[in-house]
Write a protein that holds these residues in place. Structure first.
Motif, mmCIF file in Angstrom:
data_model
loop_
_atom_site.group_PDB
_atom_site.id
_atom_site.type_symbol
_atom_site.label_atom_id
_atom_site.label_comp_id
_atom_site.label_asym_id
_atom_site.label_seq_id
_atom_site.Cartn_x
_atom_site.Cartn_y
_atom_site.Cartn_z
ATOM 1 N N PRO A 153 0.804 -1.238 0.000
ATOM 2 C CA PRO A 153 0.000 0.000 0.000
ATOM 3 C C PRO A 153 0.827 1.274 0.000
ATOM 4 O O PRO A 153 0.438 2.258 -0.636
ATOM 5 C CB PRO A 153 -0.845 -0.115 1.267
ATOM 6 C CG PRO A 153 -0.278 -1.232 2.040
ATOM 7 C CD PRO A 153 0.437 -2.133 1.094
ATOM 8 N N ILE A 154 1.971 1.270 0.686
ATOM 9 C CA ILE A 154 2.781 2.498 0.748
ATOM 10 C C ILE A 154 3.368 2.802 -0.626
ATOM 11 O O ILE A 154 3.350 3.934 -1.094
ATOM 12 C CB ILE A 154 3.889 2.368 1.814
ATOM 13 C CG1 ILE A 154 3.249 2.196 3.196
ATOM 14 C CG2 ILE A 154 4.795 3.585 1.808
ATOM 15 C CD1 ILE A 154 4.190 1.763 4.277
ATOM 16 N N LEU A 155 3.849 1.744 -1.307
ATOM 17 C CA LEU A 155 4.428 1.931 -2.637
ATOM 18 C C LEU A 155 3.370 2.369 -3.646
ATOM 19 O O LEU A 155 3.602 3.218 -4.493
ATOM 20 C CB LEU A 155 5.082 0.614 -3.076
ATOM 21 C CG LEU A 155 6.321 0.746 -3.949
ATOM 22 C CD1 LEU A 155 7.331 1.684 -3.309
ATOM 23 C CD2 LEU A 155 6.954 -0.613 -4.174
ATOM 24 N N ARG A 156 2.171 1.790 -3.527
ATOM 25 C CA ARG A 156 1.071 2.178 -4.439
ATOM 26 C C ARG A 156 0.699 3.624 -4.231
ATOM 27 O O ARG A 156 0.464 4.371 -5.171
ATOM 28 C CB ARG A 156 -0.161 1.312 -4.155
ATOM 29 C CG ARG A 156 -0.057 -0.076 -4.720
ATOM 30 C CD ARG A 156 -1.407 -0.733 -4.660
ATOM 31 N NE ARG A 156 -2.009 -0.696 -5.984
ATOM 32 C CZ ARG A 156 -2.611 -1.750 -6.543
ATOM 33 N NH1 ARG A 156 -2.720 -2.881 -5.882
ATOM 34 N NH2 ARG A 156 -3.110 -1.668 -7.732
ATOM 35 N N GLN A 157 0.634 4.026 -2.946
ATOM 36 C CA GLN A 157 0.275 5.395 -2.587
ATOM 37 C C GLN A 157 1.342 6.359 -3.090
ATOM 38 O O GLN A 157 1.030 7.418 -3.630
ATOM 39 C CB GLN A 157 0.140 5.446 -1.050
ATOM 40 C CG GLN A 157 -0.787 6.500 -0.506
ATOM 41 C CD GLN A 157 -2.139 6.565 -1.208
ATOM 42 O OE1 GLN A 157 -2.751 5.537 -1.510
ATOM 43 N NE2 GLN A 157 -2.577 7.780 -1.511
ATOM 44 N N THR A 158 2.615 5.970 -2.937
ATOM 45 C CA THR A 158 3.719 6.793 -3.451
ATOM 46 C C THR A 158 3.601 6.898 -4.975
ATOM 47 O O THR A 158 3.774 7.972 -5.540
ATOM 48 C CB THR A 158 5.071 6.160 -3.070
ATOM 49 O OG1 THR A 158 5.062 5.869 -1.680
ATOM 50 C CG2 THR A 158 6.222 7.096 -3.375
ATOM 51 N N GLY A 159 3.284 5.778 -5.598
ATOM 52 C CA GLY A 159 3.169 5.746 -7.061
ATOM 53 C C GLY A 159 2.101 6.685 -7.578
ATOM 54 O O GLY A 159 2.262 7.288 -8.637
ATOM 55 N N LYS A 160 1.023 6.829 -6.821
ATOM 56 C CA LYS A 160 -0.046 7.735 -7.244
ATOM 57 C C LYS A 160 0.400 9.182 -7.190
ATOM 58 O O LYS A 160 -0.076 10.019 -7.950
ATOM 59 C CB LYS A 160 -1.264 7.553 -6.323
ATOM 60 C CG LYS A 160 -2.167 6.428 -6.778
ATOM 61 C CD LYS A 160 -3.435 6.394 -5.944
ATOM 62 C CE LYS A 160 -4.066 5.028 -6.004
ATOM 63 N NZ LYS A 160 -4.891 4.752 -4.823
ATOM 64 N N GLN A 161 1.298 9.503 -6.240
ATOM 65 C CA GLN A 161 1.722 10.895 -6.077
ATOM 66 C C GLN A 161 2.879 11.263 -6.999
ATOM 67 O O GLN A 161 3.139 12.437 -7.206
ATOM 68 C CB GLN A 161 2.154 11.135 -4.627
ATOM 69 C CG GLN A 161 1.048 10.872 -3.644
ATOM 70 C CD GLN A 161 1.548 11.026 -2.220
ATOM 71 O OE1 GLN A 161 2.108 12.045 -1.856
ATOM 72 N NE2 GLN A 161 1.362 10.003 -1.414
ATOM 73 N N LEU A 162 3.590 10.240 -7.507
ATOM 74 C CA LEU A 162 4.793 10.525 -8.294
ATOM 75 C C LEU A 162 4.557 11.260 -9.615
ATOM 76 O O LEU A 162 5.326 12.159 -9.931
ATOM 77 C CB LEU A 162 5.574 9.240 -8.558
ATOM 78 C CG LEU A 162 6.542 8.806 -7.472
ATOM 79 C CD1 LEU A 162 7.275 7.560 -7.935
ATOM 80 C CD2 LEU A 162 7.546 9.892 -7.165
#
Lengths: 111, 227
Positions: free
Chosen positions: A37-46
């Protein structure tokens, strides 16, 4: 800008295709590790962050041939963004933005 | 399916053909054999990475910095694939091709037309987008050869317009001021410190900052839930 080394270009094309393909195949190959979830969330903001950096970088790259790259680049860039927000047409705003830059670069219009 | 895909992909044609033409012309301005522009568009097939490669190649950048820049510019693909894991139900070879052709545009079109959910529709969309990109590059190369003596430098600006539009779209989608400001600030820090690989370092720093912030907010959320 002159490249006489064909081998350099060939290596560049090979390495760029391999790296690009890796970024496309990794999620299919390593789904369980990336589905965090943290990586997915980061991916959305990138995207917004990386695209903003690339916009600034591509304006700065104009300095190779344009002495007034900063002012010309920013004026034409803001025109493009304004047109895109107003017309919502990607192609129209890209074409008009590039024409505005051409006119500024060749001092056909000046500020 | 062929016809629907041809119709739906016309938006990609309007975007890809002019942009690939700009790429073809600019790549030719490096004074290299025309075949390399076409090979690049055929095998690399990544708009932003191909454009970013032009100044890097002109400055004889190392293959390492070229691959790092390519990786970072294409990193968003990592998150496209996650949405498509249950799609592309082909044999290994064709599936490999569809994964290869997963670009911003093909991703957007296939996502928008979920109702079809047909693997051949997905195949044709990917194939047409790839075709437009190569075709545009060929046209750019031809135009460059026939318009000798004209200075095409201003076409580099089409890249600025592309990234500016993608920034606006990404911002509209997330409304994330934090990520936007982190990106801009880290870029200016490395740019004005005159660090050589400032593109790479500013992207890396923003990734780390956003990752840490996400990690912290996720953990705070958990603490609140569990008391």
């Amino acid at each position: 800008m002159f490249l006489d080394n064909n081998l350099y270009i060939i290596y560049a094309i090979i390495i760029m295709s391999v790296v690009t393909y890796l970024t496309r195949i990794i999620p299919f190959a390593f789904f369980q590790y990336l589905n965090n979830p943290i990586l997915r969330q980061t991916g959305k903001q990138l995207p917004v962050c990386l695209m903003a950096i690339l916009t600034l970088y591509s304006i700065d790259s104009l300095k190779d041939f344009d002495n007034h790259y900063f002012i010309n680049g920013w004026i034409a860039c803001l025109v493009t963004i304004g047109l895109y927000l107003g017309l919502k047409s990607i192609l129209t705003s890209m074409v008009i933005g590039t024409i505005v830059y051409y006119l500024l670069l060749n001092k056909i219009i000046a500020f | 399916m062929f016809r629907e895909a041809l119709f739906d992909s016309k938006a990609a044609a309007f975007g890809y053909i002019p942009l690939a033409m700009a790429f073809g012309m600019l790549f030719q301005s490096l004074q290299i054999h025309w075949i390399f522009s076409i090979l690049m568009s055929f095998f690399v097939y990544a708009g932003s990475a191909q454009f970013i490669a032009i100044p890097l190649l002109a400055n004889h950048a190392s293959l390492l910095s070229l691959s790092i820049a390519t990786f970072l510019v294409n990193m968003r693909h990592l998150f496209y694939g996650l949405a498509f894991l249950d799609k592309f139900k082909f044999n290994k070879f064709l599936k490999g091709y569809l994964i290869f052709g997963l670009t911003d545009e093909s991703y957007a079109i296939i996502c928008a037309k979920k109702k079809y959910d047909n693997k051949w529709y997905e195949f044709y969309i990917v194939f047409f987008c790839h075709l437009y990109w190569v075709l545009g590059t060929v046209l750019g190369v031809i135009l460059y050869k026939n318009l000798v003596g004209i200075n095409f430098n201003f076409l580099f600006f089409s890249l600025v317009t592309l990234f500016a539009i993608l920034t606006v779209d990404a911002f509209k989608f997330t409304r994330n001021y934090f990520a936007l400001i982190v990106g801009v600030l880290s870029y200016f820090i490395f740019r004005y410190l005159e660090v050589k690989e400032y593109l790479f370092f500013s992207m890396l720093l923003s990734f780390i900052i956003i990752f840490i912030r996400t990690y912290k907010t996720e953990n705070m959320g958990k603490k609140n839930v569990f008391g």
